[in-house]
Design a protein around this motif. Structure first.
Motif, short mmCIF file in Angstrom:
data_model
loop_
_atom_site.label_atom_id
_atom_site.label_comp_id
_atom_site.label_asym_id
_atom_site.label_seq_id
_atom_site.Cartn_x
_atom_site.Cartn_y
_atom_site.Cartn_z
N LEU A 8 0.84 -1.19 0.00
CA LEU A 8 0.00 0.00 0.00
C LEU A 8 0.87 1.25 0.00
CD1 LEU A 8 -2.47 -1.12 2.81
CD2 LEU A 8 -2.89 -1.18 0.35
N LEU A 9 0.33 2.32 -0.52
CA LEU A 9 1.01 3.61 -0.40
C LEU A 9 0.95 4.06 1.05
CD1 LEU A 9 -0.56 5.36 -3.53
CD2 LEU A 9 1.72 4.32 -3.35
N SER A 10 1.81 4.98 1.43
CA SER A 10 1.91 5.43 2.81
C SER A 10 0.56 5.87 3.40
CB SER A 10 2.91 6.58 2.90
OG SER A 10 3.01 7.04 4.22
N GLU A 11 -0.17 6.68 2.66
CA GLU A 11 -1.45 7.16 3.21
C GLU A 11 -2.48 6.04 3.28
OE1 GLU A 11 -4.05 9.27 -0.33
OE2 GLU A 11 -2.42 10.44 0.57
N GLN A 12 -2.41 5.07 2.36
CA GLN A 12 -3.30 3.91 2.42
C GLN A 12 -2.99 3.06 3.65
OE1 GLN A 12 -2.17 2.41 -1.48
NE2 GLN A 12 -4.27 2.73 -2.23
N ARG A 13 -1.69 2.87 3.94
CA ARG A 13 -1.29 2.12 5.14
C ARG A 13 -1.87 2.76 6.39
NH1 ARG A 13 3.72 1.79 2.61
NH2 ARG A 13 4.54 3.48 3.86
N GLU A 14 -1.71 4.08 6.47
CA GLU A 14 -2.22 4.81 7.64
C GLU A 14 -3.73 4.65 7.77
OE1 GLU A 14 -0.73 6.38 10.24
OE2 GLU A 14 1.02 5.43 9.34
N GLU A 15 -4.44 4.76 6.64
CA GLU A 15 -5.90 4.64 6.66
C GLU A 15 -6.32 3.25 7.14
OE1 GLU A 15 -9.73 4.89 3.64
OE2 GLU A 15 -7.75 5.42 2.87
N VAL A 16 -5.70 2.20 6.61
CA VAL A 16 -6.05 0.84 7.01
C VAL A 16 -5.70 0.61 8.47
CG1 VAL A 16 -5.57 -1.61 6.63
CG2 VAL A 16 -5.87 -0.09 4.69
N LEU A 17 -4.53 1.06 8.90
CA LEU A 17 -4.15 0.89 10.30
C LEU A 17 -5.14 1.61 11.23
CD1 LEU A 17 -0.27 1.20 10.07
CD2 LEU A 17 -1.56 -0.82 10.81
N ASN A 18 -5.58 2.78 10.85
CA ASN A 18 -6.56 3.51 11.66
C ASN A 18 -7.89 2.77 11.74
OD1 ASN A 18 -4.83 5.61 12.35
ND2 ASN A 18 -5.44 6.87 10.61
N ILE A 19 -8.35 2.24 10.63
CA ILE A 19 -9.61 1.47 10.61
C ILE A 19 -9.47 0.24 11.50
CG2 ILE A 19 -11.08 0.00 9.16
CD1 ILE A 19 -10.51 2.03 6.85
N LEU A 20 -8.36 -0.47 11.36
CA LEU A 20 -8.15 -1.69 12.15
C LEU A 20 -8.04 -1.37 13.64
CD1 LEU A 20 -5.62 -3.54 9.82
CD2 LEU A 20 -8.04 -4.12 10.18
N LYS A 49 0.97 -8.48 4.18
CA LYS A 49 -0.17 -8.88 5.03
C LYS A 49 -1.10 -7.69 5.25
CE LYS A 49 1.50 -13.04 5.97
NZ LYS A 49 0.93 -14.28 6.41
N LEU A 50 -0.53 -6.51 5.40
CA LEU A 50 -1.36 -5.32 5.56
C LEU A 50 -2.15 -5.08 4.27
CD1 LEU A 50 -2.18 -3.07 7.49
CD2 LEU A 50 -0.28 -1.70 6.62
N SER A 54 -6.20 -4.92 3.81
CA SER A 54 -6.84 -3.85 3.06
C SER A 54 -7.83 -4.43 2.05
CB SER A 54 -5.79 -3.00 2.34
OG SER A 54 -6.40 -2.05 1.50
N GLU A 55 -7.45 -5.52 1.39
CA GLU A 55 -8.35 -6.18 0.44
C GLU A 55 -9.56 -6.75 1.16
OE1 GLU A 55 -7.94 -6.36 -3.16
OE2 GLU A 55 -6.75 -4.68 -2.40
N MET A 56 -9.35 -7.32 2.33
CA MET A 56 -10.47 -7.84 3.13
C MET A 56 -11.43 -6.69 3.46
SD MET A 56 -8.36 -10.41 5.68
CE MET A 56 -9.73 -11.24 6.52
N GLU A 57 -10.86 -5.55 3.82
CA GLU A 57 -11.66 -4.37 4.17
C GLU A 57 -12.42 -3.85 2.96
OE1 GLU A 57 -13.36 -1.76 6.68
OE2 GLU A 57 -11.90 -3.24 7.35
N LYS A 58 -11.72 -3.73 1.81
CA LYS A 58 -12.35 -3.21 0.59
C LYS A 58 -13.55 -4.02 0.15
CE LYS A 58 -8.30 -1.75 -1.86
NZ LYS A 58 -7.54 -1.93 -3.09
N THR A 59 -13.51 -5.33 0.39
CA THR A 59 -14.60 -6.21 -0.05
C THR A 59 -15.67 -6.38 1.03
OG1 THR A 59 -13.29 -8.15 0.56
CG2 THR A 59 -13.20 -7.45 -1.75
N GLY A 60 -15.56 -5.62 2.12
CA GLY A 60 -16.61 -5.62 3.14
C GLY A 60 -16.44 -6.62 4.26
#
Length: 188
Positions: A8-20, A49-50, A54-60
């Motif tokens: 993931l790009l840096s901002e995508q990593r941050e977004e996923v980590l925040n959601i998790l 793995k992150l 993210s893919e798990m999150e994107k698909t709901g």
């Protein structure tokens, strides 16, 4: 495409980590005695793995930590969405079933989607474990990893929760329904 790096790009990593992190803190009953800081450190050290989470999150799937393997040191994530993940519905079980399907064919199959996301389908045992953490699939159902002896005969199994009970059913592996998806697991 197989050699494509799954990062993931840096901002995508941050977004996923925040959601998790937010989901982790909101659902402490799923992971007693596990510290978010340790989970986050593992995730930051495992970019691929992150990406899978993210893919798990994107698909709901709404992935969340449900355990820790003391032998391997891995944290275990399951899809914890209340109903089967919307972005994975209307799919048959595996590639063989997809290829044998006459028109209309589903867009994809559970086993290929899971492999593409870098995750595993829950087994029946894992599905039952998930159900001890809440009430899942009250209106939908989820394909689960099917034993080889059943698959060789053309079938596949799926589970849901009705009447306060977890049910395991069978179908032809080529079947697909608008309310059936699959739930995945990932070890980090």
């Amino acid at each position: 495409m197989e050699n494509e790096k799954k990062e993931l790009l840096s901002e995508q990593r941050e977004e996923v980590l925040n959601i998790l992190k937010e989901r982790f803190e909101k659902n402490m009953n799923r992971h007693n005695n596990i510290e978010w800081a340790k989970v986050q450190a593992k995730l930051e050290a495992n970019a691929e793995k992150l990406w899978s989470l993210s893919e798990m999150e994107k698909t709901g799937g709404e992935p969340d930590v449900i355990g820790h393997d003391n032998e391997t040191g891995e944290y275990i994530f399951y899809d914890c969405s209340a109903e089967s993940p919307k972005g994975r519905r209307s799919i048959c079980y595996d590639r063989e079933a997809l290829e044998s399907r006459k028109e209309p064919k589903p867009q994809n199959c559970a086993m290929d989607m899971a492999a593409g996301m870098g995750i595993e389908l829950l087994t029946e045992e894992q599905y039952r474990e998930l159900q001890t953490l809440g009430n899942f699939d009250m209106k939908t159902s989820s394909w689960v990893k099917t034993p080889d002896n059943i698959r060789k005969l053309g079938g596949a199994i799926f589970c849901d929760r009705r009447y306060d009970t977890v049910f395991v059913y069978h179908n032809g592996a080529e079947s697909y329904y608008g309310v059936r998806a699959f739930r995945g697991s990932l070890r980090v």
